[in-house]
Design a protein around this motif. Sequence first.
Motif, short mmCIF file in Angstrom:
data_model
loop_
_atom_site.label_atom_id
_atom_site.label_comp_id
_atom_site.label_asym_id
_atom_site.label_seq_id
_atom_site.Cartn_x
_atom_site.Cartn_y
_atom_site.Cartn_z
N ILE A 146 0.86 -1.20 0.12
CA ILE A 146 0.05 0.07 0.08
C ILE A 146 0.78 1.27 -0.06
O ILE A 146 0.55 2.16 -0.69
CB ILE A 146 -1.03 0.01 1.26
N ARG A 147 2.02 1.26 0.90
CA ARG A 147 2.54 2.49 0.91
C ARG A 147 3.75 2.59 0.01
O ARG A 147 4.01 3.90 -0.67
CB ARG A 147 3.64 2.47 2.05
N HIS A 148 4.20 1.68 -0.78
CA HIS A 148 5.18 2.14 -1.87
C HIS A 148 4.95 1.34 -3.02
O HIS A 148 5.50 1.64 -4.11
CB HIS A 148 6.51 1.36 -1.55
N GLY A 149 3.53 0.79 -3.31
CA GLY A 149 3.54 -0.12 -4.52
C GLY A 149 2.32 0.39 -5.22
O GLY A 149 1.80 0.02 -6.29
N GLU A 171 -7.32 3.73 -8.43
CA GLU A 171 -7.91 2.67 -7.57
C GLU A 171 -7.33 1.36 -7.69
O GLU A 171 -7.64 0.37 -8.30
CB GLU A 171 -9.33 2.55 -8.34
N SER A 172 -6.17 1.64 -7.22
CA SER A 172 -5.11 0.43 -7.02
C SER A 172 -5.69 -0.72 -5.91
O SER A 172 -6.38 -0.53 -4.92
CB SER A 172 -3.87 0.94 -6.31
N LEU A 173 -5.37 -1.99 -6.60
CA LEU A 173 -5.87 -3.04 -5.74
C LEU A 173 -4.47 -3.94 -5.34
O LEU A 173 -3.38 -4.01 -6.09
CB LEU A 173 -6.81 -4.15 -6.49
N ILE A 174 -4.58 -4.54 -4.24
CA ILE A 174 -3.55 -5.36 -3.42
C ILE A 174 -4.16 -6.80 -3.53
O ILE A 174 -5.23 -6.95 -3.32
CB ILE A 174 -3.29 -4.88 -2.23
N GLU A 175 -3.40 -7.59 -4.48
CA GLU A 175 -3.72 -9.01 -4.50
C GLU A 175 -2.93 -9.89 -3.64
O GLU A 175 -1.60 -9.61 -3.37
CB GLU A 175 -3.49 -9.42 -6.14
N LEU A 176 -3.43 -10.93 -3.12
CA LEU A 176 -2.86 -11.93 -2.19
C LEU A 176 -3.25 -13.20 -2.69
O LEU A 176 -4.32 -13.44 -2.92
CB LEU A 176 -3.54 -11.74 -0.59
N LEU A 182 3.03 -17.24 0.77
CA LEU A 182 2.19 -16.10 0.53
C LEU A 182 2.77 -15.03 -0.40
O LEU A 182 3.86 -14.69 -0.30
CB LEU A 182 1.82 -15.23 1.97
N ALA A 183 1.88 -14.67 -1.40
CA ALA A 183 2.26 -13.70 -2.44
C ALA A 183 1.67 -12.52 -2.33
O ALA A 183 0.15 -12.61 -2.32
CB ALA A 183 2.30 -14.25 -3.83
N VAL A 184 2.14 -11.33 -2.17
CA VAL A 184 1.53 -10.00 -2.12
C VAL A 184 1.73 -9.20 -3.05
O VAL A 184 3.04 -8.86 -3.50
CB VAL A 184 1.51 -9.19 -0.75
N SER A 185 0.96 -8.81 -4.09
CA SER A 185 1.34 -8.11 -5.36
C SER A 185 0.57 -6.79 -5.30
O SER A 185 -0.40 -6.60 -4.82
CB SER A 185 0.78 -8.84 -6.59
N ASP A 186 1.26 -5.67 -6.01
CA ASP A 186 0.62 -4.47 -6.32
C ASP A 186 1.00 -4.09 -7.60
O ASP A 186 1.75 -4.61 -8.35
CB ASP A 186 1.50 -3.57 -5.12
N PRO A 187 0.68 -2.88 -8.09
CA PRO A 187 0.85 -2.62 -9.53
C PRO A 187 2.19 -1.74 -9.55
O PRO A 187 2.64 -1.41 -10.58
CB PRO A 187 -0.47 -1.42 -9.69
N THR A 242 2.66 -8.95 -16.42
CA THR A 242 1.70 -7.65 -17.06
C THR A 242 2.35 -6.38 -16.33
O THR A 242 2.72 -5.65 -17.16
CB THR A 242 0.16 -7.90 -17.11
N ARG A 243 1.97 -6.15 -15.29
CA ARG A 243 2.14 -5.02 -14.49
C ARG A 243 2.50 -5.30 -13.07
O ARG A 243 1.53 -5.63 -12.54
CB ARG A 243 1.14 -3.76 -14.79
N GLY A 244 3.54 -4.70 -12.50
CA GLY A 244 3.50 -4.76 -10.82
C GLY A 244 4.58 -5.76 -10.48
O GLY A 244 5.34 -6.13 -11.16
N THR A 245 4.48 -5.66 -9.21
CA THR A 245 5.57 -6.42 -8.49
C THR A 245 4.76 -7.45 -7.36
O THR A 245 3.79 -7.09 -6.81
CB THR A 245 6.37 -5.50 -7.72
N SER A 246 5.40 -8.71 -7.30
CA SER A 246 4.88 -9.68 -6.36
C SER A 246 6.22 -9.79 -5.11
O SER A 246 7.10 -10.07 -5.84
CB SER A 246 4.45 -10.87 -6.95
#
Length: 137
Positions: free
Chosen positions: A55-58, A64-69, A80-85, A122-126
């Motif tokens: 949330i803070r850095h990604g 309207e960003s979403l965090i995926e777990l 556990l994989a946490v992904s952001d854009p 496609t886009r983002g980091t996990s």
Amino acid sequence: MPEIPRVPAHWHFPADAASVPRARRAVIDSLPHALRPHLGEDLRLLTSELVTNAIRHGTCPRNESLIELVLWPADGHYWLAVSDPGTGKPTVTHPDPTSETGRGLLLVDHLAATWTVRPRPTRGTSVIAGLALRPHP
């Protein structure tokens, strides 16, 4: 006949602070009851740190960003994989003792049997972290 693996648990949360406790609760609720005494607290802390960092850095507050777990068992671990854009690559830092932030990945590094950062196709980091099903010797 091979054992059929569990279907990974999968969630999307809005990129805001209220999602951190919701993510923790969702992840712990999906963990089998028999594993909660062994993995519950570490998994709760990993979830908090990784979702907060995402949330803070990604994410960007203007969209309207979403965090995926994703949570799944494999190879003697719960992953556990946490992904952001975001496109950044999180790294462990060593803040000075008076700093109020910057220790999240130090905690992840200490708790997880292994962890890594991977770009998404496609886009983002996990950030992916594994907790061993059996304690380390």
